[in-house]
Design a protein around this motif. Structure first.
Motif, PDB file in Angstrom:
ATOM      1  N   ALA A 231      53.543 -17.550 -51.832  1.00 27.08           N
ATOM      2  CA  ALA A 231      53.092 -16.872 -50.382  1.00 27.08           C
ATOM      3  C   ALA A 231      51.431 -16.472 -50.214  1.00 27.08           C
ATOM      4  N   PRO A 232      50.910 -16.749 -49.243  1.00 22.04           N
ATOM      5  CA  PRO A 232      49.269 -16.220 -49.309  1.00 22.04           C
ATOM      6  C   PRO A 232      49.262 -14.622 -49.341  1.00 22.04           C
ATOM      7  N   ASP A 233      48.042 -14.585 -50.150  1.00 17.44           N
ATOM      8  CA  ASP A 233      47.829 -13.106 -50.530  1.00 17.44           C
ATOM      9  C   ASP A 233      46.313 -12.967 -49.919  1.00 17.44           C
ATOM     10  N   GLU A 234      45.808 -11.849 -50.669  1.00 16.30           N
ATOM     11  CA  GLU A 234      44.504 -11.511 -50.087  1.00 16.30           C
ATOM     12  C   GLU A 234      43.258 -12.482 -50.230  1.00 16.30           C
ATOM     13  N   ALA A 235      43.515 -13.443 -51.093  1.00 15.31           N
ATOM     14  CA  ALA A 235      42.722 -14.569 -51.322  1.00 15.31           C
ATOM     15  C   ALA A 235      42.688 -15.365 -50.135  1.00 15.31           C
ATOM     16  N   TYR A 236      43.476 -15.734 -49.430  1.00 18.38           N
ATOM     17  CA  TYR A 236      43.800 -16.621 -48.637  1.00 18.38           C
ATOM     18  C   TYR A 236      43.133 -16.159 -47.229  1.00 18.38           C
ATOM     19  N   THR A 237      41.949 -17.090 -46.770  1.00 20.97           N
ATOM     20  CA  THR A 237      41.169 -16.705 -45.771  1.00 20.97           C
ATOM     21  C   THR A 237      41.415 -17.156 -44.385  1.00 20.97           C
ATOM     22  N   ARG A 238      40.897 -16.526 -43.570  1.00 18.88           N
ATOM     23  CA  ARG A 238      41.015 -16.909 -42.094  1.00 18.88           C
ATOM     24  C   ARG A 238      40.382 -18.604 -42.086  1.00 18.88           C
ATOM     25  N   GLU A 239      39.256 -18.859 -42.742  1.00 18.38           N
ATOM     26  CA  GLU A 239      38.776 -20.232 -42.399  1.00 18.38           C
ATOM     27  C   GLU A 239      40.020 -21.266 -43.200  1.00 18.38           C
ATOM     28  N   GLN A 240      40.490 -20.593 -44.337  1.00 19.21           N
ATOM     29  CA  GLN A 240      41.584 -21.472 -44.820  1.00 19.21           C
ATOM     30  C   GLN A 240      42.642 -21.713 -43.955  1.00 19.21           C
ATOM     31  N   HIS A 241      42.884 -20.836 -43.126  1.00 15.38           N
ATOM     32  CA  HIS A 241      44.320 -20.664 -42.355  1.00 15.38           C
ATOM     33  C   HIS A 241      43.902 -21.862 -41.196  1.00 15.38           C
ATOM     34  N   ARG A 242      42.672 -21.579 -40.715  1.00 15.22           N
ATOM     35  CA  ARG A 242      42.500 -22.635 -39.632  1.00 15.22           C
ATOM     36  C   ARG A 242      42.622 -23.862 -40.114  1.00 15.22           C
ATOM     37  N   GLU A 243      41.751 -24.232 -41.337  1.00 17.78           N
ATOM     38  CA  GLU A 243      41.760 -25.787 -41.632  1.00 17.78           C
ATOM     39  C   GLU A 243      43.096 -26.163 -41.951  1.00 17.78           C
ATOM     40  N   ALA A 244      44.030 -25.285 -42.420  1.00 17.90           N
ATOM     41  CA  ALA A 244      45.325 -25.661 -42.975  1.00 17.90           C
ATOM     42  C   ALA A 244      46.263 -26.042 -41.675  1.00 17.90           C
ATOM     43  N   PHE A 245      45.928 -25.269 -40.381  1.00 20.23           N
ATOM     44  CA  PHE A 245      46.510 -25.281 -39.262  1.00 20.23           C
ATOM     45  C   PHE A 245      46.139 -26.254 -38.604  1.00 20.23           C
ATOM     46  N   LEU A 246      44.954 -26.869 -38.511  1.00 19.68           N
ATOM     47  CA  LEU A 246      44.209 -28.079 -37.969  1.00 19.68           C
ATOM     48  C   LEU A 246      45.025 -29.283 -38.767  1.00 19.68           C
ATOM     49  N   LYS A 247      44.900 -29.243 -39.899  1.00 21.47           N
ATOM     50  CA  LYS A 247      45.599 -30.261 -40.455  1.00 21.47           C
ATOM     51  C   LYS A 247      47.074 -30.590 -40.063  1.00 21.47           C
ATOM     52  N   PHE A 248      47.715 -29.242 -40.158  1.00 30.34           N
ATOM     53  CA  PHE A 248      48.931 -29.514 -39.800  1.00 30.34           C
ATOM     54  C   PHE A 248      49.370 -29.768 -38.571  1.00 30.34           C
ATOM     55  N   ALA A 249      48.475 -29.691 -37.435  1.00 32.04           N
ATOM     56  CA  ALA A 249      48.370 -30.267 -36.002  1.00 32.04           C
ATOM     57  C   ALA A 249      48.616 -31.755 -36.332  1.00 32.04           C
ATOM     58  N   LYS A 250      47.623 -32.103 -37.121  1.00 33.68           N
ATOM     59  CA  LYS A 250      47.264 -33.679 -37.310  1.00 33.68           C
ATOM     60  C   LYS A 250      48.492 -34.438 -37.932  1.00 33.68           C
ATOM     61  N   PHE A 251      49.159 -33.584 -38.743  1.00 42.17           N
ATOM     62  CA  PHE A 251      50.453 -34.108 -39.421  1.00 42.17           C
ATOM     63  C   PHE A 251      51.547 -34.308 -38.416  1.00 42.17           C
ATOM     64  N   VAL A 252      51.492 -33.402 -37.510  1.00 39.78           N
ATOM     65  CA  VAL A 252      52.555 -33.262 -36.590  1.00 39.78           C
ATOM     66  C   VAL A 252      52.342 -34.460 -35.396  1.00 39.78           C
ATOM     67  N   GLN A 253      51.191 -34.934 -35.158  1.00 39.56           N
ATOM     68  CA  GLN A 253      50.764 -35.758 -34.374  1.00 39.56           C
ATOM     69  C   GLN A 253      51.259 -37.092 -34.953  1.00 39.56           C
ATOM     70  N   GLY A 254      51.175 -37.451 -36.132  1.00 41.47           N
ATOM     71  CA  GLY A 254      51.564 -38.472 -36.806  1.00 41.47           C
ATOM     72  C   GLY A 254      53.080 -38.768 -37.043  1.00 41.47           C
ATOM     73  N   ASN A 255      53.415 -37.538 -37.352  1.00 43.06           N
ATOM     74  CA  ASN A 255      54.955 -37.351 -37.521  1.00 43.06           C
ATOM     75  C   ASN A 255      55.805 -37.539 -36.104  1.00 43.06           C
ATOM     76  N   LEU A 256      55.299 -37.045 -35.143  1.00 42.30           N
ATOM     77  CA  LEU A 256      56.021 -37.474 -33.653  1.00 42.30           C
ATOM     78  C   LEU A 256      55.821 -38.769 -33.423  1.00 42.30           C
ATOM     79  N   ASN A 257      54.844 -39.519 -33.872  1.00 38.61           N
ATOM     80  CA  ASN A 257      54.750 -40.908 -33.449  1.00 38.61           C
ATOM     81  C   ASN A 257      55.139 -42.031 -34.867  1.00 38.61           C
ATOM     82  N   GLY A 258      55.965 -41.426 -35.662  1.00 37.36           N
ATOM     83  CA  GLY A 258      56.781 -41.926 -36.462  1.00 37.36           C
ATOM     84  C   GLY A 258      55.678 -42.671 -37.673  1.00 37.36           C
ATOM     85  N   GLN A 259      54.774 -42.026 -37.945  1.00 39.94           N
ATOM     86  CA  GLN A 259      53.791 -42.388 -38.957  1.00 39.94           C
ATOM     87  C   GLN A 259      54.021 -41.930 -40.226  1.00 39.94           C
TER      88      GLN A 259
END
Length: 474
Positions: free
Chosen positions: A354-382
């Protein structure tokens, strides 16, 4: 492998050359096409109200009676012509019967439209001899043509899908080919007839062989109007997302008030459940859940005047909530295997635990952006990962509801209190307050949101943005 059909259907439309095709099919031994047998206005041909001892009333009561009678009366293969507005019960029957040969006759829809307009003006729907030919010039109407085109395309797509789903094929023939005897001989072979002909029959003549320019009064306007019709679906949003089922077991009903919640997963489910429990002054655990289609039908019958609703959320808000609840944080709801796949294969900067104090806002933003990119490919059957209901397109989820029943009201999360109050008022009960949905942790959406985040989510959910008219979040 030889075909073993027992009867046939010619799928066609008005002014596609179906009369001519029928005459030529009937010229082969062992084939008999009986006309528009299931036209709601007549049986077989215009003005005819009975065929083979079957009246229109008897056909209406049980259409397969006439189909059986035709097959009994034909030495060989019997068939009929079917247009999109004929009896849908027979359409279902023949499409699910592999013993029925399917012939699909098509024509340039603009030529069909102009021909139909001319026939409406002249009253001449069939020509037997040139000396009887009537002609007229007609006016092109863009809206009228677009409606006809949409209807035609929808029926053709429906036919194609039903044949694909049932593992069948059809013999496609175009208007320009019906005077080609070699093509007609090929059609006969498709139906199991080996005897060939060396010329076509010519009882029915082409009625309007001149150029479109000579048949349309506002030809220049027509050309201009047609340029705005999207023939190649350039504006269409591709959709490779799997179709959703109704997901009836996720539905939630109140104990006393006749109200049903059909959740779009990833929405404000906790807040809605709290509101419904407050409505009846019970705990959320007392709400009715785990429906089957059978028990839900029983609930609907027992609760006269019931209302149903669903809630849609802004895609950015919903996806961030899903990311925090099912991917990032560790809980009983976490998709563990998918989380690990996202870490190892898609390189999301997620902590092992689980994320702790070391997990930063910048890391969270990057992870969410990559998750959105994954979802785009996922919904397109990729991707090899399943399309989970928590991040499936909301438009696709609601479309899935329609397989059982649609909600009365589609509520928007940003108007949740007002819209739920409207529902309560419609049922004659006092609406309780709506509790706020728990804040996303470890970072709220507002902590990372910007134009790049909006565009990443919009790329994944173009269809939802278009369908529901979402503006940028916030």
């Amino acid at each position: 492998m030889a075909q073993s059909f027992e009867y046939f259907v010619i799928f066609a439309e008005m002014r596609t050359g179906s009369n001519f095709l029928e005459e030529n099919v009937n010229s082969y031994p062992g084939l008999k096409c009986w006309g528009e047998v299931f036209n709601p206005a007549f049986i077989g041909k215009s003005g005819q109200k009975e065929m083979l001892g079957v009246s229109m009333q008897a056909r209406e009561a049980r259409p397969t009676v006439l189909l059986d009678k035709m097959r009994q009366e034909t030495k060989g293969l019997s068939g009929f012509r079917f247009f999109h507005d004929h009896d849908p019960r027979i359409l279902t029957h023949v499409l699910n019967d592999p013993k029925c040969a399917k012939i699909i006759l098509t024509r340039n829809p603009l030529e069909s439209y102009v021909s139909r307009k001319i026939a409406s003006v002249t009253g001449q729907w069939r020509l037997g001899d040139l000396k009887d030919a009537k002609s007229a010039k007609v006016t092109f109407n863009r809206r009228e043509f677009q409606e006809m085109l949409d209807e035609l395309k929808a029926f053709q797509i429906f036919l194609q899908r039903q044949l694909q789903m049932t593992g069948q094929t059809a013999f496609y023939i175009n208007y320009d080919d019906i005077q080609d005897v070699e093509v007609l001989n090929g059609l006969a072979r498709f139906l199991g007839v080996t005897q060939e002909r060396n010329k076509t029959t010519q009882k029915t003549k082409v009625q309007n062989p001149s150029r479109l320019e000579d048949k349309v009064l506002n030809y220049a306007e027509m050309v201009s109007d047609l340029s705005s019709i999207d023939h190649f679906n350039l504006s269409d949003t591709p959709n490779f997302e799997p179709r959703r089922k109704p997901a009836v077991p996720t539905y939630v009903a109140s104990v006393k008030t006749p109200i049903l919640y059909m959740p779009v997963r990833g929405g404000p489910e906790a807040s809605v459940a709290e509101w419904m429990s407050a409505l009846d002054r019970v705990s959320p655990d007392a709400l009715l859940r785990e429906f089957t289609q059978k028990t839900l039908r029983q609930w609907k019958r027992q609760n006269k005047g019931h209302r149903s609703f669903t809630v849609i959320s802004h895609p950015v808000q919903r996806l961030h909530r899903v990311f925090c609840d099912y991917i990032l944080n560790i809980s009983g709801r976490t998709y563990g295997e998918i989380r690990e796949t996202l870490r190892s294969t898609y390189k999301l900067p997620l902590p092992v635990a689980a994320p702790d104090e070391a997990y930063t806002r910048e890391q969270h933003r990057e992870a969410f952006l990559k998750f959105a990119k994954f979802v785009q490919g996922n919904l397109n059957g990729q991707t090899s990962v399943r399309v989970d209901g928590t991040w499936a397109s909301q438009s696709e989820v609601i479309k899935g509801f329609a397989e059982f029943s649609l909600p009365d009201v589609v509520v928007r999360e940003d108007r949740l209190a007002d819209d739920l109050a409207y529902l309560a008022d419609a049922l004659g009960v006092t609406p309780p307050a709506v509790e706020a949905e728990p804040e996303d942790v470890p970072f709220a959406l507002a902590d990372i949101y910007d134009g790049e985040v909006e565009e990443a989510v919009k790329a994944a959910y173009q269809r939802d943005y278009m369908t529901f008219g979402f503006k940028p979040w916030g």
